[in-house]
Motif scaffolding. Sequence first.
Motif, PDB file in Angstrom:
ATOM      1  N   UNK A   1      71.318   5.625  39.598  1.00  0.00           N
ATOM      2  CA  UNK A   1      72.398   5.565  40.573  1.00  0.00           C
ATOM      3  C   UNK A   1      72.261   6.753  41.520  1.00  0.00           C
ATOM      4  N   UNK A   2      72.479   6.472  42.801  1.00  0.00           N
ATOM      5  CA  UNK A   2      72.361   7.520  43.804  1.00  0.00           C
ATOM      6  C   UNK A   2      73.582   8.411  43.902  1.00  0.00           C
ATOM      7  N   UNK A   3      74.745   7.871  43.596  1.00  0.00           N
ATOM      8  CA  UNK A   3      75.967   8.670  43.632  1.00  0.00           C
ATOM      9  C   UNK A   3      75.997   9.548  42.391  1.00  0.00           C
ATOM     10  N   UNK A   4      76.167  10.858  42.562  1.00  0.00           N
ATOM     11  CA  UNK A   4      76.246  11.729  41.384  1.00  0.00           C
ATOM     12  C   UNK A   4      77.489  11.416  40.549  1.00  0.00           C
ATOM     13  N   UNK A   5      77.355  11.496  39.244  1.00  0.00           N
ATOM     14  CA  UNK A   5      78.478  11.223  38.353  1.00  0.00           C
ATOM     15  C   UNK A   5      79.655  12.140  38.651  1.00  0.00           C
ATOM     16  N   UNK A  97      73.335   4.573  49.625  1.00  0.00           N
ATOM     17  CA  UNK A  97      72.403   3.546  50.083  1.00  0.00           C
ATOM     18  C   UNK A  97      71.500   3.053  48.954  1.00  0.00           C
ATOM     19  N   UNK A  98      71.084   3.945  48.084  1.00  0.00           N
ATOM     20  CA  UNK A  98      70.228   3.558  46.965  1.00  0.00           C
ATOM     21  C   UNK A  98      70.912   2.678  45.938  1.00  0.00           C
ATOM     22  N   UNK A 103      75.497  -2.601  43.786  1.00  0.00           N
ATOM     23  CA  UNK A 103      76.851  -2.908  44.245  1.00  0.00           C
ATOM     24  C   UNK A 103      76.943  -4.364  44.703  1.00  0.00           C
ATOM     25  N   UNK A 104      75.886  -4.890  45.292  1.00  0.00           N
ATOM     26  CA  UNK A 104      75.888  -6.302  45.699  1.00  0.00           C
ATOM     27  C   UNK A 104      76.006  -7.208  44.466  1.00  0.00           C
ATOM     28  N   UNK A 105      75.255  -6.902  43.412  1.00  0.00           N
ATOM     29  CA  UNK A 105      75.369  -7.675  42.168  1.00  0.00           C
ATOM     30  C   UNK A 105      76.756  -7.501  41.548  1.00  0.00           C
ATOM     31  N   UNK A 152      84.889  -1.615  43.953  1.00  0.00           N
ATOM     32  CA  UNK A 152      84.807  -0.169  44.156  1.00  0.00           C
ATOM     33  C   UNK A 152      85.203   0.570  42.890  1.00  0.00           C
ATOM     34  N   UNK A 153      86.258   0.130  42.252  1.00  0.00           N
ATOM     35  CA  UNK A 153      86.713   0.773  41.024  1.00  0.00           C
ATOM     36  C   UNK A 153      85.642   0.687  39.929  1.00  0.00           C
ATOM     37  N   UNK A 154      85.057  -0.489  39.737  1.00  0.00           N
ATOM     38  CA  UNK A 154      84.015  -0.654  38.722  1.00  0.00           C
ATOM     39  C   UNK A 154      82.761   0.153  39.050  1.00  0.00           C
TER      40      UNK A 154
END
Length: 163
Positions: A1-5, A97-98, A103-105, A152-154
Amino acid sequence: MGLPAVAAWAFLPFAAPICLWVAWSDMKFMKIPNRAVIALVAVFFVVGPFALPLSAWAWQWANLAVVLVLGFLLNTAGAMGAGDAKFAAAAAPFVMLGDIVIVAYLLAATILAAFATHRGARAMPAVRRAVPDWESWTRRDFPMGLALGGTLLLYLLLVALMR
């Protein structure tokens, strides 16, 4: 995942209530309030510089612009509601973006689950009696805020809990 935890954990306490508000409002009124959209953008604006490197935070705003234009085009074509388009744009900066394929799935799965759950719930007399004034019970169209807010929440929960 690109977003840091750590960023997901920072966003969650503020974004989660807004996602729930959007889901509830869209089911009850078949509208996503502009205040909810503005609140979500404000969360990213205020919390983002503390949760992300400043350059990453700045570049994430491009996601909002791109999704807003796409949402406007889909709304103009009648394929998406205006509130849905605005909320999707407000949620876009939170998604790196990564992570777009994931997120689409997640969005596809959430739409299917939300649709099945909503349609099942509205067919149950006990549920209808509990919230009889929800507009989504009688409308043919689907309250996409339920799926968009849920996605978004998930996503934020998934990122936060995977690391």
